[in-house]
Design a protein around this motif. Sequence first.
Motif, PDB file in Angstrom:
ATOM      1  N   ALA A  87       0.993  -1.324   0.035  1.00 53.44           N
ATOM      2  CA  ALA A  87       0.152   0.001   0.090  1.00 53.44           C
ATOM      3  C   ALA A  87       0.872   1.274  -0.007  1.00 53.44           C
ATOM      4  CB  ALA A  87      -0.875   0.076   1.071  1.00 53.44           C
ATOM      5  N   LYS A  88       1.908   1.374   0.799  1.00 57.21           N
ATOM      6  CA  LYS A  88       2.760   2.303   1.116  1.00 57.21           C
ATOM      7  C   LYS A  88       3.447   2.753  -0.621  1.00 57.21           C
ATOM      8  CE  LYS A  88       5.458   3.382   4.719  1.00 57.21           C
ATOM      9  NZ  LYS A  88       5.081   4.273   5.242  1.00 57.21           N
ATOM     10  N   ILE A  89       3.889   1.639  -1.180  1.00 51.55           N
ATOM     11  CA  ILE A  89       4.531   1.712  -2.510  1.00 51.55           C
ATOM     12  C   ILE A  89       3.497   2.089  -3.651  1.00 51.55           C
ATOM     13  CG2 ILE A  89       5.896   0.192  -4.436  1.00 51.55           C
ATOM     14  CD1 ILE A  89       6.395  -1.544  -2.264  1.00 51.55           C
ATOM     15  N   PRO A 106       6.730   5.835 -10.733  1.00 55.98           N
ATOM     16  CA  PRO A 106       6.515   5.092 -12.187  1.00 55.98           C
ATOM     17  C   PRO A 106       7.278   3.453 -11.883  1.00 55.98           C
ATOM     18  CG  PRO A 106       7.461   7.157 -12.538  1.00 55.98           C
ATOM     19  CD  PRO A 106       7.362   6.923 -11.006  1.00 55.98           C
ATOM     20  N   ASN A 107       6.877   2.746 -12.545  1.00 54.52           N
ATOM     21  CA  ASN A 107       7.631   1.427 -12.601  1.00 54.52           C
ATOM     22  C   ASN A 107       9.108   1.052 -12.596  1.00 54.52           C
ATOM     23  OD1 ASN A 107       4.922   0.350 -11.923  1.00 54.52           O
ATOM     24  ND2 ASN A 107       4.720  -0.565 -14.060  1.00 54.52           N
ATOM     25  N   GLU A 146      13.175  -4.993  -4.888  1.00 49.39           N
ATOM     26  CA  GLU A 146      12.564  -5.441  -3.691  1.00 49.39           C
ATOM     27  C   GLU A 146      10.983  -5.043  -3.548  1.00 49.39           C
ATOM     28  OE1 GLU A 146      11.566  -7.087  -0.018  1.00 49.39           O
ATOM     29  OE2 GLU A 146      13.246  -7.553  -1.480  1.00 49.39           O
ATOM     30  N   GLU A 147      10.850  -3.627  -4.032  1.00 49.61           N
ATOM     31  CA  GLU A 147       9.448  -3.113  -4.238  1.00 49.61           C
ATOM     32  C   GLU A 147       8.653  -3.933  -5.439  1.00 49.61           C
ATOM     33  OE1 GLU A 147      10.165   1.557  -2.912  1.00 49.61           O
ATOM     34  OE2 GLU A 147      10.941   0.987  -5.262  1.00 49.61           O
ATOM     35  N   VAL A 197       7.557  -7.092  -3.783  1.00 48.48           N
ATOM     36  CA  VAL A 197       6.548  -6.984  -2.786  1.00 48.48           C
ATOM     37  C   VAL A 197       5.054  -6.627  -3.650  1.00 48.48           C
ATOM     38  CG1 VAL A 197       5.713  -5.474  -1.133  1.00 48.48           C
ATOM     39  CG2 VAL A 197       7.896  -6.206  -0.978  1.00 48.48           C
ATOM     40  N   LEU A 198       5.215  -6.022  -4.633  1.00 51.52           N
ATOM     41  CA  LEU A 198       3.955  -5.600  -5.172  1.00 51.52           C
ATOM     42  C   LEU A 198       3.471  -6.718  -6.126  1.00 51.52           C
ATOM     43  CD1 LEU A 198       4.806  -1.935  -6.692  1.00 51.52           C
ATOM     44  CD2 LEU A 198       2.949  -2.733  -5.065  1.00 51.52           C
ATOM     45  N   THR A 199       4.233  -7.457  -6.667  1.00 47.71           N
ATOM     46  CA  THR A 199       3.994  -8.766  -7.302  1.00 47.71           C
ATOM     47  C   THR A 199       3.333  -9.636  -6.585  1.00 47.71           C
ATOM     48  OG1 THR A 199       5.584  -8.306  -8.873  1.00 47.71           O
ATOM     49  CG2 THR A 199       4.754 -10.653  -8.945  1.00 47.71           C
ATOM     50  N   GLU A 200       4.023 -10.073  -5.134  1.00 46.69           N
ATOM     51  CA  GLU A 200       3.526 -11.071  -4.322  1.00 46.69           C
ATOM     52  C   GLU A 200       2.083 -10.519  -3.909  1.00 46.69           C
ATOM     53  OE1 GLU A 200       4.767 -13.015  -0.215  1.00 46.69           O
ATOM     54  OE2 GLU A 200       6.443 -11.957  -1.454  1.00 46.69           O
TER      55      GLU A 200
END
Length: 84
Positions: free
Chosen positions: A34-36, A42-43, A49-50, A53-56
Motif C-alpha cells: 500500500a505504501k508503494i 513509475p514502475n 524489492e519493491e 513486494v507488489l507482485t506478491e
Amino acid sequence: MTPYFFKLAQENENLYKKELLKYGVEQKLAASAAKILASEKPNELLSSEELRVLTEACEQWSTQYLCLNRGIEKNRRLRKDFWS
C-alpha cells in the motif's frame, strides 16, 4: 511536501491497504504494498524489492478476488435460474 498532498497520500495508502487486507493479503505485505502504491512512483523507478513486494501482494489479492467474485457470479446465475 504540502499538507494536502500528504493527507491525500495517507488516504490512498489506507484505501489500498484496506482493499488488500479485505482479500486476504498478509498484514505486513499489505502495508508495504500500500505504501508503494500510494507513492505513485513509475514502475521504472521501483527497486527490485519493491517490485517483488507488489507482485506478491497483487498475486495474493487477485487469487482471492477471482475466487470470491466467481462464487458470487455463480450464485447470481443460480438465483436468476431459480426465479425464472
